[in-house]
Design a protein around this motif. Sequence first.
Motif, PDB file in Angstrom:
ATOM      1  N   ARG A   1      -8.230   0.219  -3.928  1.00  6.67           N
ATOM      2  CA  ARG A   1      -8.227  -0.592  -2.711  1.00  6.67           C
ATOM      3  C   ARG A   1      -6.842  -1.131  -2.369  1.00  6.67           C
ATOM      4  O   ARG A   1      -6.459  -1.206  -1.197  1.00  6.67           O
ATOM      5  CB  ARG A   1      -9.225  -1.741  -2.880  1.00  6.67           C
ATOM      6  CG  ARG A   1      -9.448  -2.575  -1.637  1.00  6.67           C
ATOM      7  CD  ARG A   1     -10.712  -3.393  -1.776  1.00  6.67           C
ATOM      8  NE  ARG A   1     -10.806  -4.038  -3.086  1.00  6.67           N
ATOM      9  CZ  ARG A   1     -11.928  -4.584  -3.560  1.00  6.67           C
ATOM     10  NH1 ARG A   1     -13.029  -4.531  -2.845  1.00  6.67           N
ATOM     11  NH2 ARG A   1     -11.944  -5.165  -4.739  1.00  6.67           N
TER      12      ARG A   1
ATOM     13  N   LEU B   1     -12.874   2.167  -4.028  1.00  2.00           N
ATOM     14  CA  LEU B   1     -12.662   0.757  -4.362  1.00  2.00           C
ATOM     15  C   LEU B   1     -11.664   0.546  -5.500  1.00  2.00           C
ATOM     16  O   LEU B   1     -10.886  -0.414  -5.458  1.00  2.00           O
ATOM     17  CB  LEU B   1     -14.004   0.091  -4.685  1.00  2.00           C
ATOM     18  CG  LEU B   1     -14.923  -0.140  -3.472  1.00  2.00           C
ATOM     19  CD1 LEU B   1     -16.255  -0.713  -3.924  1.00  2.00           C
ATOM     20  CD2 LEU B   1     -14.257  -1.064  -2.460  1.00  2.00           C
TER      21      LEU B   1
ATOM     22  N   PHE C   1     -11.142  -3.701   2.151  1.00  2.00           N
ATOM     23  CA  PHE C   1      -9.911  -2.936   2.323  1.00  2.00           C
ATOM     24  C   PHE C   1      -8.976  -3.635   3.311  1.00  2.00           C
ATOM     25  O   PHE C   1      -9.435  -4.339   4.232  1.00  2.00           O
ATOM     26  CB  PHE C   1     -10.216  -1.530   2.851  1.00  2.00           C
ATOM     27  CG  PHE C   1     -10.757  -0.582   1.830  1.00  2.00           C
ATOM     28  CD1 PHE C   1      -9.906   0.017   0.911  1.00  2.00           C
ATOM     29  CD2 PHE C   1     -12.107  -0.283   1.786  1.00  2.00           C
ATOM     30  CE1 PHE C   1     -10.403   0.905  -0.035  1.00  2.00           C
ATOM     31  CE2 PHE C   1     -12.616   0.600   0.845  1.00  2.00           C
ATOM     32  CZ  PHE C   1     -11.758   1.195  -0.063  1.00  2.00           C
TER      33      PHE C   1
ATOM     34  N   TYR D   1       0.819  -1.203   0.000  1.00  2.00           N
ATOM     35  CA  TYR D   1       0.000   0.000   0.000  1.00  2.00           C
ATOM     36  C   TYR D   1       0.862   1.267   0.000  1.00  2.00           C
ATOM     37  O   TYR D   1       2.005   1.280   0.466  1.00  2.00           O
ATOM     38  CB  TYR D   1      -0.934   0.001   1.217  1.00  2.00           C
ATOM     39  CG  TYR D   1      -0.236  -0.018   2.558  1.00  2.00           C
ATOM     40  CD1 TYR D   1       0.171   1.166   3.160  1.00  2.00           C
ATOM     41  CD2 TYR D   1       0.011  -1.209   3.233  1.00  2.00           C
ATOM     42  CE1 TYR D   1       0.797   1.161   4.386  1.00  2.00           C
ATOM     43  CE2 TYR D   1       0.640  -1.225   4.455  1.00  2.00           C
ATOM     44  CZ  TYR D   1       1.036  -0.033   5.032  1.00  2.00           C
ATOM     45  OH  TYR D   1       1.671  -0.034   6.243  1.00  2.00           O
TER      46      TYR D   1
END
Length: 398
Positions: A58, A55, A80, A2
């Motif tokens: 995500r 989304l 998530f 991420y």
Amino acid sequence: MYKYKFGLVINPYAGIGGAVALKGSDGAETRREALARGAEQKAEKRALQALSQLLPYRNEIKFFTAANSMGADILAELGFEYEVVYHSNVSQTEAIDTQQSVMAIVRQKLDILVFAGGDGTARDVASALQESARFLKAKSTSSELANWNPEELPVVGIPAGVKIHSGVYAITPVGAGKVLEQLITGALTTLRAADVMDIDEDAFRQGTVRARRYAELKVPGELEYMQAVKIGGKESDELVLADIAADVIEEMDDNALYIMGSGSTVDFLMGELGHNNTLLGVDVVYQGKIEQADITGAALEERVKQAQAQDIPLVLVITLIGGQGHLFGRGNQQLTPAVIRAVGKENIRVIATKAKLQALNGRPLRVDTGDAELDAQLSGFISVTTGYHDRTMVAVQG
């Protein structure tokens, strides 16, 4: 892997007092009364509407949040990646839970903090960020955290409360999602300070608005999606209001059922009709008399069904919130989607002075009913009565 670290805090009881005519949700006793009256908890649903906009990204976001209905439940539903860093030890969360969850979450050195609630929630968030800043400055042994100021953390509020006077909230839940999307895509470049406002709920229930500034938070500078601080006080130009009232009264039909919304402009009209008005509630007028004062959403839905069964015409008279431009979704949750659909857009009578419209500086009127399909149906243009036989066409957006 991420790229972004988001914080999420939901006040699951935000807004539950609105539809049941309690005009707020602050305090455990108020929440118990709201639940006893059949109120629905909608804050999670509104947070889900906002975060659904993210989304497509995500895999780029990791959330830090609180357990269960304070955040983890909807993140799991949406798929998530998230980490729970706060667990409440009570079944009905309180302000202290919001504060402690924020303090736990911001220690992760976030990119942005997202929260869902009302003005009381915004106050709790501001208080927690202030306390976190003091703690990290005095106690932290981590040089990274010691040099980081949580009070500079960007925040985005998802509107879910009865009272939304603060400028830290997006115009709608979807608007909040759009702001976050712009952050991810690099479209956001500026931050601005926005006021955290709140009112005295006890005075509010008696028809008096006493708004006070408590703090300020940093929000994305996207005025298209972030709302302005509400303008308080009554209209001062009584001659203009008298003209508006005269126009409405001239067209009133004793055989119709009139649903009279909240706000000072409608309050003036009710005074011209010779009625005592629930300034911050919704009243029902039929055959020249107040049939039900300060009605709840559920009771109003039942009365509307009865009127439809008897072929009684329905008319909804509302005004907009000064400075924000909201028609629905701010302080008038008694006007539920079912009620608005039953009335129909063609039978909604919006009244406002031109000065009130001009104060929006070209921004559209806003609808935030909690029903995306209905918001879309209400969008477009609507005629606003701005004087005697005087109409102004104004754009409406969901």
